[in-house]
Write an enzyme that holds these catalytic residues in place. Sequence first.
Site, PDB file in Angstrom:
ATOM      1  N   ARG A  51       0.840  -1.211   0.000  1.00  0.00           N
ATOM      2  CA  ARG A  51       0.000   0.000   0.000  1.00  0.00           C
ATOM      3  C   ARG A  51       0.871   1.255   0.000  1.00  0.00           C
ATOM      4  O   ARG A  51       0.567   2.247  -0.655  1.00  0.00           O
ATOM      5  CB  ARG A  51      -0.969  -0.001   1.201  1.00  0.00           C
ATOM      6  CG  ARG A  51      -1.816   1.268   1.262  1.00  0.00           C
ATOM      7  CD  ARG A  51      -3.072   1.202   2.131  1.00  0.00           C
ATOM      8  NE  ARG A  51      -3.048   0.238   3.193  1.00  0.00           N
ATOM      9  CZ  ARG A  51      -2.347   0.372   4.332  1.00  0.00           C
ATOM     10  NH1 ARG A  51      -1.616   1.443   4.547  1.00  0.00           N
ATOM     11  NH2 ARG A  51      -2.390  -0.572   5.243  1.00  0.00           N
ATOM     12  N   TYR A 103     -17.825  17.272 -13.617  1.00  0.00           N
ATOM     13  CA  TYR A 103     -18.088  15.839 -13.715  1.00  0.00           C
ATOM     14  C   TYR A 103     -19.066  15.437 -12.601  1.00  0.00           C
ATOM     15  O   TYR A 103     -18.857  15.795 -11.437  1.00  0.00           O
ATOM     16  CB  TYR A 103     -16.762  15.070 -13.586  1.00  0.00           C
ATOM     17  CG  TYR A 103     -16.963  13.582 -13.600  1.00  0.00           C
ATOM     18  CD1 TYR A 103     -17.394  12.930 -14.759  1.00  0.00           C
ATOM     19  CD2 TYR A 103     -16.771  12.820 -12.457  1.00  0.00           C
ATOM     20  CE1 TYR A 103     -17.604  11.565 -14.768  1.00  0.00           C
ATOM     21  CE2 TYR A 103     -16.977  11.453 -12.464  1.00  0.00           C
ATOM     22  CZ  TYR A 103     -17.401  10.828 -13.616  1.00  0.00           C
ATOM     23  OH  TYR A 103     -17.619   9.483 -13.628  1.00  0.00           O
ATOM     24  N   ASP A 175      -8.435  19.166 -12.694  1.00  0.00           N
ATOM     25  CA  ASP A 175      -8.749  17.843 -13.236  1.00  0.00           C
ATOM     26  C   ASP A 175      -8.379  17.899 -14.725  1.00  0.00           C
ATOM     27  O   ASP A 175      -9.033  18.577 -15.510  1.00  0.00           O
ATOM     28  CB  ASP A 175     -10.241  17.547 -13.034  1.00  0.00           C
ATOM     29  CG  ASP A 175     -10.638  16.148 -13.517  1.00  0.00           C
ATOM     30  OD1 ASP A 175      -9.987  15.629 -14.456  1.00  0.00           O
ATOM     31  OD2 ASP A 175     -11.602  15.577 -12.973  1.00  0.00           O
ATOM     32  N   LYS A 200      -9.688   7.077 -18.483  1.00  0.00           N
ATOM     33  CA  LYS A 200     -10.088   7.676 -19.754  1.00  0.00           C
ATOM     34  C   LYS A 200      -8.911   7.651 -20.729  1.00  0.00           C
ATOM     35  O   LYS A 200      -8.475   6.586 -21.114  1.00  0.00           O
ATOM     36  CB  LYS A 200     -10.618   9.094 -19.490  1.00  0.00           C
ATOM     37  CG  LYS A 200     -11.614   9.181 -18.319  1.00  0.00           C
ATOM     38  CD  LYS A 200     -12.911   8.427 -18.546  1.00  0.00           C
ATOM     39  CE  LYS A 200     -13.764   8.265 -17.295  1.00  0.00           C
ATOM     40  NZ  LYS A 200     -14.101   9.484 -16.577  1.00  0.00           N
TER      41      LYS A 200
HETATM   42  C1  LIG Z   1     -14.492   9.768 -15.253  1.00  0.00           C
HETATM   43  C2  LIG Z   1     -14.086  11.031 -14.635  1.00  0.00           C
HETATM   44  C3  LIG Z   1     -13.798  11.096 -13.263  1.00  0.00           C
HETATM   45  C4  LIG Z   1     -13.934   9.884 -12.355  1.00  0.00           C
HETATM   46  O1  LIG Z   1     -12.993   8.899 -12.637  1.00  0.00           O
HETATM   47  P1  LIG Z   1     -13.209   7.305 -12.470  1.00  0.00           P
HETATM   48  O2  LIG Z   1     -11.967   6.744 -13.004  1.00  0.00           O
HETATM   49  O3  LIG Z   1     -14.442   6.939 -13.249  1.00  0.00           O
HETATM   50  O4  LIG Z   1     -13.413   7.045 -11.017  1.00  0.00           O
HETATM   51  C5  LIG Z   1     -13.378  12.319 -12.753  1.00  0.00           C
HETATM   52  N1  LIG Z   1     -13.259  13.413 -13.528  1.00  0.00           N
HETATM   53  C6  LIG Z   1     -13.546  13.388 -14.838  1.00  0.00           C
HETATM   54  C7  LIG Z   1     -13.381  14.619 -15.659  1.00  0.00           C
HETATM   55  C8  LIG Z   1     -13.962  12.201 -15.440  1.00  0.00           C
HETATM   56  O5  LIG Z   1     -14.247  12.184 -16.749  1.00  0.00           O
END
Ligand SMILES: *Cc1c(COP(=O)(O)O)cnc(C)c1O
Length: 394
Positions: A51, A103, A175, A200
Amino acid sequence: MDKNQLNIESRLAQIGSVEEPVTGAINFPIYQATAFRHPRLGQSTGFDYIRTKNPTRQVLEEACAGLESGDAGFACSSGMAALQTVFALFSQGDHLIVSLDLYGGTYRLLEAILSRFGVSASYVDTNDLDALESCRKPSTKAVFIETPTNPLMMITDIQAVSHWAHRHGLLSIVDNTLLTPFFQRPIELGADVVVHSATKYLGGHNDVLAGLIVTKGKELSDKMAFLHNSIGAVLSPSDSYQLMRGMKTLALRMERHEQNALAVANFLSSHEAVEQVFYPGLPDHPGYDIQCKQSSGNTGILSFKVKDARYVEPILRHISLIAFAESLGGVESLMTYPAVQTHADIPLEIREAVGVDERLLRFSVGIEHEQDLIQDLGQALAKAAAEVEGGTRS
Ligand SMILES: *Cc1c(COP(=O)(O)O)cnc(C)c1O
């Protein structure tokens, strides 16, 4: 050769490529180990327990810190896990200023969970410095930006907001999921923390769930290392490998995503069934100039508003190469309906205030041939229009 001096394409292709003296293996192995033997009492190889640190995850984390021009990287079990870990920087009574078009999962985390721990948030157009100023309180600790936002593709000037944040002693958190460090590096523009849903574009193949945090500065990096280990939402060795595997082709993929998205955006802009296209790569997009200034390219995500809400259901039924599915950033094209899917947890009045309404579709443009995508979209739009017209007459 100092690999950190290489161009980003080379650094991406070479992630985890180390000189392994025993076998000469090109790729970094998956260390499927939770425990590491101590040589002697009081000694450590640098690895004690999974961890806290695992060799495979460490290679990924160091690569990501370098790609985002930060000092430390932290791989998490999902994007939400990364966000939860970042938000754990804050304490009861703290206040955050957050992008209005956000999001849905981030909104849910803040409103359904963080609020119970006494951390509150105000949602504003983060590109409006007056709006930022008007919701700043003595308890405000950070600004959280998505740029472009999902799904409306609003652009925020990262440099201007980070500058404003630092003037008031606030952290600037970005983000960067939709652009990735290949196109945009917020820390170079003044941000303190970058977060990713690596599920993504970084992973890129719709097959791995992962999140990333990159921090700038020793104090913040040490704090984040403590939280990452203490909360424990860390990425497994095999998923760390899988993510690096995907990232090796990030440069190629992003270039194709951008090229395809621009072609699709142009096609949709001149289509009679479409009222508006939201894509920051189009020169008439309100954020176009800022986008050109702070990023070297554009995302493969776009949204569009059809003229009649009745088109939505048949479009989603008739697309065939493009899948009707949530998520984004993979090689396969996916289309989703934010009002009912990804953004359903955002209250109607907020969604409508920003424009996430029942006519909006979001398209994650994949790396297929642009003509095939345009043809699939074209036939789905034509059939939808024909069905709606037919229905109106009967
Ligand atoms: C998908 C997404 C998240 C969340 O991520 P996960 O991997 O699905 O937990 C956060 N911010 C944005 C912009 C996203 O597209």
